[in-house]
Scaffold this motif. Structure first.
Motif: not given
Length: 614
Positions: A353-356, A413-429, A433-441
């Motif tokens: 799990d992502l830890q923020v 992603l097709e290339g590169g990576r995105i890190l949240i608190d130095d954790q690659d989001i492609a390597r966490v559940t 990930l989405r539980s740690q992000i609030g979105v108003v669309t």
């Protein structure tokens, strides 16, 4: 007793989270092996039922032979045991076996296996990527989920019943006929060869046409649901006739494909009926001739004539069952085309799990093109510091929403990576990930449930006090008490309609903001969060947005630049690249793309500009 049989199959058993296999026979095995003990019991009991049914005709022949002589006072003493056995089979064994068969099928298999297949298919499909749902009709996907479970179960049960009835009836008939006289079995053997040949010719063709008919039916369902889901657009553009033609085209295709299937069915029915006529006439005539020659008994005539009439009825039933089996197999095959697809976005095995703890977001050499040639985002680098509030600005198509979508991992992603608190989001559940992000669309759609249920989506364990507090901060307490639906529910219990159509755009947006307030995630995304509000309503909730953003890392997207002018930093994007970066005052003074966008804004925002510059 009913409850015990109903408990043999757990409809909600946790499924193995893997793609249902292909081809179609492996798809069947995947689900049936989960309930193999119940199916094995149904097979054994079905064998017993078939044996008993055939024995009834043997009893008729035996009774005729026993009674053909002169009446005798010693008849019951001589044949009492045989008659008692026949009575036991008819009065006891037959009802018990048929009752047990019905309990296994109707109480265990029909409701529970169907529901388990639907549940597991739904569990798999709902975890598909966003693109999966964007590339198909929601109605067609739902239709295939519903149809596949029922068709798989029905065809599996039919196969079990048909196998035993065909095997036991024809096999026993041939043995009993041959026991009376070898030649008596000849018409049945010839009929059996022709019957199997008829099925071998028609059934595969029926399966193919059934699959095409099911495919057309799913397409028709998708078009109908698409029209209902967008009924406002349909009415606003006054294109009822156009929509009718759109659905009529799919309906016409479905009718033509169904006709092609039913033509085969009619031809097969006529062929089987003709074969059955020759079977009845040939067997009965041969039995009478053999009796006239003294080679068989009257009981043999009764047995053979009764049994071939039963086989005649059974052959029609078998024809419809086999036809139904392959029609259902065609439906399953159609559903499998949608259900058995690999997930494009998947968690890696044993993903943590992502830890923020801070909320730092780092976009590192990000490349993403939606699978197309040409750049949407190419080589983008951006660091959002913990607690920083940035605004993403740029013309339509610049890649702002795309950047947010890949951060939420709606696409990989097709290339590169995105890190949240130095954790690659492609390597966490994905869930963490989405539980740690609030979105108003920008396009806020609510579930067709109550106001309370929609709010609790942000935090299912929230208390009423927490819900009311979030509603108050989002300024939604002004209208919720006045809401009601067509069934008399009011306030927080009122249903909002499909996608929230019973609420205005501003009301939906306030519910969405209250929902994110309840979620209280450390990272916040505002994607055109106030686009549905007029200037007065926007000003009324600015304070709520300030409260919402406190202590959070914020990424805000807006075309109305007044809503993000107070951000710590503005990031200006164009054609998937960052072209400018700085505060509002710095970017206005620079005279670049942001300054041009700012000048295009209509009145009402000068005060915000002056305040920031000051």
């Amino acid at each position: 007793m009913f409850r015990w049989f109903e408990s043999l199959i757990d409809a909600f058993k946790e499924p193995v989270d893997s793609m249902p296999p292909q081809p179609v026979w492996r798809f069947y095995v995947f689900y049936l092996r989960q309930v193999w003990p119940v199916f094995a019991a149904a097979i054994v009991v079905g064998f017993g039922v078939a044996i008993v049914e055939v024995s009834l005709f043997a009893f008729i022949g035996k009774i005729v032979d026993l009674a053909r002589g002169a009446p005798s006072t010693d008849f019951f003493r001589q044949h009492g045991n045989e008659l008692l056995w026949m009575g036991f089979v008819v009065l006891m064994a037959r009802p018990v076996l048929i009752g047990l068969h019905d309990l296994l099928v109707n109480q265990s298999i029909v409701p529970n296996l169907t529901s388990r297949i639907r549940w597991q298919n739904h569990r798999y499909v709902i975890r598909q990527s966003l693109s999966f749902f964007q590339n198909d009709y929601a109605g067609r996907i739902a239709n295939r989920i519903m149809q596949t479970g029922a068709s798989l179960r029905e065809s599996a049960v039919q196969i079990v019943d048909a196998i035993w009835y065909v095997t036991i009836y024809t096999g026993s008939a041939i043995v009993m006929f041959a026991h009376a006289d070898f030649w008596l079995a000849a018409p049945l053997v010839v009929w059996l060869v022709l019957y199997v040949g008829t099925l071998a010719y028609f059934v595969p063709r029926t399966k193919e046409r059934s699959w095409r008919s099911s495919e057309a039916r799913s397409r028709l369902m998708g078009r109908i649901v698409d029209g209902y889901s967008n009924i406002l657009t349909l009415k606003l553009f006054a294109h009822t006739r156009r929509e009718e033609a759109y659905v009529a085209e799919a309906l016409g295709e479905q009718i033509n494909r169904t006709r092609a299937m039913t033509r085969l069915t009619t031809a097969m029915d006529a062929t089987i009926t003709t074969l059955n006529g020759f079977l009845i006439v040939g067997t009965s005539a041969l039995a009478i001739w053999l009796w006239s020659q003294g080679k068989v008994t009257v009981g043999a005539i009764a047995l053979s004539t009764g049994l071939v009439i039963r086989i005649n009825n059974m052959s029609g039933w078998i024809m419809w069952v086999v036809n139904g089996i392959f029609e259902n197999v065609g439906t399953v095959q159609d559903g499998m085309e949608t259900i058995s697809r690999p997930r494009v976005v998947q968690d890696v095995p044993d993903a943590p799990d992502l830890q923020v703890s801070r909320g730092k977001v780092h976009f590192e050499d990000v490349h993403f093109h939606y699978g197309k040639k040409g750049g949407v985002i190419a080589g983008l680098d951006l660091i959002v510091r913990p607690g920083e509030k940035i605004g993403l600005v740029g013309p339509s198509g610049a890649g702002k929403s795309t950047l947010v979508n890949v951060m939420l991992r709606l696409y990989d992603l097709e290339g590169g990576r995105i890190l949240i608190d130095d954790q690659d989001i492609a390597r966490v559940t994905q869930e963490s990930l989405r539980s740690q992000i609030g979105v108003v669309t920008q396009d806020t759609s609510l579930l067709h449930r109550s106001i309370r249920d929609n709010l609790l989506y942000g935090r299912p364990d929230a208390t009423d006090a927490q819900v009311f507090d979030a509603v108050r901060k989002a300024r939604a307490d002004e209208f919720i008490p006045q809401l009601s639906d067509g069934e008399g529910r009011a306030g927080y219990d009122a249903l909002v309609g499909e996608r929230g159509v019973k609420l205005s755009g501003g009301q939906r947006q306030r519910i969405a903001i209250a929902r994110v307030l309840l979620k209280d995630a450390p990272i916040l995304v505002l994607d055109e969060a106030t686009s549905a509000l007029d200037s007065e309503a926007e000003a009324a909730i600015q304070e709520s947005l300030e409260v919402l953003m406190q202590g959070k890392t914020v990424i805000a997207i807006a075309h109305r630049l007044s809503t993000i002018a107070r951000m710590d930093r503005l990031v200006v994007m164009d054609k998937g690249e960052i072209v400018e970066m700085g505060s509002h005052a710095e970017l206005v003074a620079r005279g670049g793309l942001y300054a041009r966008l700012w000048k295009r804004q209509t009145g009402g925002f000068v005060a915000a500009d002056d305040e920031v510059v000051a």
